[in-house]
Design a protein around this motif. Structure first.
Motif, mmCIF file in Angstrom:
data_model
loop_
_atom_site.group_PDB
_atom_site.id
_atom_site.type_symbol
_atom_site.label_atom_id
_atom_site.label_comp_id
_atom_site.label_asym_id
_atom_site.label_seq_id
_atom_site.Cartn_x
_atom_site.Cartn_y
_atom_site.Cartn_z
ATOM 1 N N GLY A 1 34.618 42.180 30.718
ATOM 2 C CA GLY A 1 35.683 41.817 31.633
ATOM 3 C C GLY A 1 35.071 41.711 33.021
ATOM 4 O O GLY A 1 34.029 42.308 33.278
ATOM 5 N N ASP A 2 35.695 40.955 33.883
ATOM 6 C CA ASP A 2 35.179 40.776 35.239
ATOM 7 C C ASP A 2 36.289 40.958 36.248
ATOM 8 O O ASP A 2 37.352 40.358 36.121
ATOM 9 C CB ASP A 2 34.570 39.379 35.405
ATOM 10 N N LEU A 3 36.004 41.789 37.261
ATOM 11 C CA LEU A 3 36.909 41.960 38.385
ATOM 12 C C LEU A 3 36.223 41.348 39.602
ATOM 13 O O LEU A 3 35.086 41.708 39.924
ATOM 14 C CB LEU A 3 37.200 43.447 38.632
ATOM 15 N N LEU A 4 36.906 40.424 40.252
ATOM 16 C CA LEU A 4 36.322 39.725 41.391
ATOM 17 C C LEU A 4 37.131 39.994 42.646
ATOM 18 O O LEU A 4 38.352 40.193 42.583
ATOM 19 C CB LEU A 4 36.299 38.210 41.136
ATOM 20 N N VAL A 5 36.441 39.973 43.772
ATOM 21 C CA VAL A 5 37.086 40.094 45.069
ATOM 22 C C VAL A 5 36.163 39.470 46.110
ATOM 23 O O VAL A 5 34.940 39.466 45.948
ATOM 24 C CB VAL A 5 37.397 41.572 45.436
ATOM 25 N N THR A 6 36.764 38.944 47.158
ATOM 26 C CA THR A 6 36.001 38.454 48.304
ATOM 27 C C THR A 6 36.174 39.468 49.424
ATOM 28 O O THR A 6 37.297 39.855 49.756
ATOM 29 C CB THR A 6 36.501 37.067 48.745
ATOM 30 N N ILE A 7 35.042 39.914 49.968
ATOM 31 C CA ILE A 7 35.066 40.861 51.088
ATOM 32 C C ILE A 7 34.279 40.225 52.227
ATOM 33 O O ILE A 7 33.093 39.944 52.075
ATOM 34 C CB ILE A 7 34.436 42.214 50.709
ATOM 35 N N GLY A 8 34.948 40.000 53.327
ATOM 36 C CA GLY A 8 34.272 39.424 54.490
ATOM 37 C C GLY A 8 33.603 38.095 54.192
ATOM 38 O O GLY A 8 32.541 37.806 54.723
ATOM 39 N N GLY A 9 34.198 37.306 53.315
ATOM 40 C CA GLY A 9 33.654 36.002 52.980
ATOM 41 C C GLY A 9 32.592 36.021 51.900
ATOM 42 O O GLY A 9 32.042 34.980 51.553
ATOM 43 N N VAL A 10 32.285 37.195 51.347
ATOM 44 C CA VAL A 10 31.265 37.321 50.302
ATOM 45 C C VAL A 10 31.965 37.629 48.978
ATOM 46 O O VAL A 10 32.780 38.548 48.905
ATOM 47 C CB VAL A 10 30.253 38.437 50.647
ATOM 48 N N ASP A 11 31.642 36.863 47.949
ATOM 49 C CA ASP A 11 32.262 37.042 46.633
ATOM 50 C C ASP A 11 31.512 38.099 45.830
ATOM 51 O O ASP A 11 30.287 38.024 45.688
ATOM 52 C CB ASP A 11 32.256 35.729 45.852
ATOM 53 N N PHE A 12 32.260 39.061 45.300
ATOM 54 C CA PHE A 12 31.697 40.135 44.476
ATOM 55 C C PHE A 12 32.301 40.082 43.086
ATOM 56 O O PHE A 12 33.457 39.713 42.919
ATOM 57 C CB PHE A 12 31.968 41.508 45.103
ATOM 58 N N ASN A 13 31.515 40.496 42.108
ATOM 59 C CA ASN A 13 31.941 40.513 40.718
ATOM 60 C C ASN A 13 31.482 41.817 40.081
ATOM 61 O O ASN A 13 30.288 42.124 40.103
ATOM 62 C CB ASN A 13 31.324 39.325 39.968
ATOM 63 N N MET A 14 32.417 42.578 39.538
ATOM 64 C CA MET A 14 32.093 43.792 38.796
ATOM 65 C C MET A 14 32.249 43.468 37.321
ATOM 66 O O MET A 14 33.343 43.186 36.846
ATOM 67 C CB MET A 14 33.020 44.948 39.185
ATOM 68 N N HIS A 15 31.135 43.501 36.595
ATOM 69 C CA HIS A 15 31.137 43.267 35.164
ATOM 70 C C HIS A 15 31.441 44.594 34.454
ATOM 71 O O HIS A 15 30.842 45.616 34.778
ATOM 72 C CB HIS A 15 29.766 42.774 34.661
ATOM 73 N N ILE A 16 32.349 44.550 33.498
ATOM 74 C CA ILE A 16 32.706 45.754 32.747
ATOM 75 C C ILE A 16 32.528 45.464 31.263
ATOM 76 O O ILE A 16 33.183 44.553 30.715
ATOM 77 C CB ILE A 16 34.154 46.201 33.050
ATOM 78 N N ASP A 17 31.641 46.214 30.620
ATOM 79 C CA ASP A 17 31.412 46.042 29.196
ATOM 80 C C ASP A 17 32.583 46.611 28.410
ATOM 81 O O ASP A 17 33.063 47.717 28.684
ATOM 82 C CB ASP A 17 30.118 46.744 28.762
ATOM 83 N N ILE A 18 33.040 45.855 27.416
ATOM 84 C CA ILE A 18 34.159 46.242 26.566
ATOM 85 C C ILE A 18 33.589 46.679 25.211
ATOM 86 O O ILE A 18 32.768 45.987 24.620
ATOM 87 C CB ILE A 18 35.154 45.069 26.380
ATOM 88 N N THR A 19 34.048 47.827 24.748
ATOM 89 C CA THR A 19 33.454 48.415 23.543
ATOM 90 C C THR A 19 34.070 47.946 22.254
ATOM 91 O O THR A 19 33.488 48.134 21.181
ATOM 92 C CB THR A 19 33.537 49.950 23.610
ATOM 93 N N ASP A 20 35.284 47.417 22.259
ATOM 94 C CA ASP A 20 35.915 47.000 20.990
ATOM 95 C C ASP A 20 36.417 45.572 21.034
ATOM 96 O O ASP A 20 36.436 44.918 22.017
ATOM 97 C CB ASP A 20 37.072 47.935 20.646
#
Length: 190
Positions: free
Chosen positions: A171-190
């Protein structure tokens, strides 16, 4: 053998000229730092080029520190982070990690250290959406997106950069902070 200075006077003149050429002032160096650079320029093993590299590295550190301070000030001045709800601890924790990465000027694609089940990730997606709703229009935070889990391997996106690591469902959670795009990748177990 690299080119080197015959004495500290020559080293001082060359390093001052280099600092001026690169639009940097010797005043940003402590006397100890400057003497170290002069010593590098006079050392037959390192020489002038390494001394210039040391000056450039120090200038880079000062500029990076100033940039971090500006990003920290932007976060501190923003009304959004204090509004984070206590009922969204995982989303708030993830946003905190992304804020830290923003301030430090680190990577923009991060991996969450804890794997989640689909049910746990669904809860985090709900929290992420709730957090996004709190961001004021004039905030430096925006573009919150919580993607459904994807089978990255099935999509041909299994490789992680130039490493031997592979990914499966994420799964991916995205956000822009101060004009910079960030992506947190989250591994799903099932």
């Amino acid at each position: 053998m690299p080119a080197f200075c015959k004495d500290r006077q020559e080293a001082d003149e060359r390093m001052l000229a280099y600092a001026e050429q690169t639009d940097f002032d010797q005043a940003w160096f402590t006397p100890e730092q400057w003497n170290t650079v002069l010593g590098i320029a006079c050392d037959k093993r390192f020489g002038i080029k390494e001394a210039e590299n040391a000056l450039s590295a120090h200038m880079g550190e000062i500029r990076a520190s100033a940039a971090r301070a500006r990003r920290q000030a932007a976060i501190t001045a923003d009304p959004f982070p204090p509004l984070l709800p206590a009922g969204a601890p995982v989303a708030a924790n993830i946003l905190g990690q992304l804020i830290d990465a923003y301030i430090a000027g680190q990577r923009m694609n991060l991996g969450h250290g804890t794997k989640m089940t689909r049910a746990a990730y669904a809860l985090v997606r709900t929290q992420w959406t709730a957090v996004a709703a709190l961001a004021p229009a004039h905030s430096i935070f925006g573009h919150f997106i919580a993607h459904l889990p994807q089978d990255k391997a099935a999509l041909g996106k299994a490789n992680v950069g130039g490493t031997k690591d592979t990914r499966k469902v994420q799964g991916d959670l995205l956000v822009t902070i101060g004009g910079v795009d960030f992506n947190m990748h989250i591994d799903i177990t099932d």
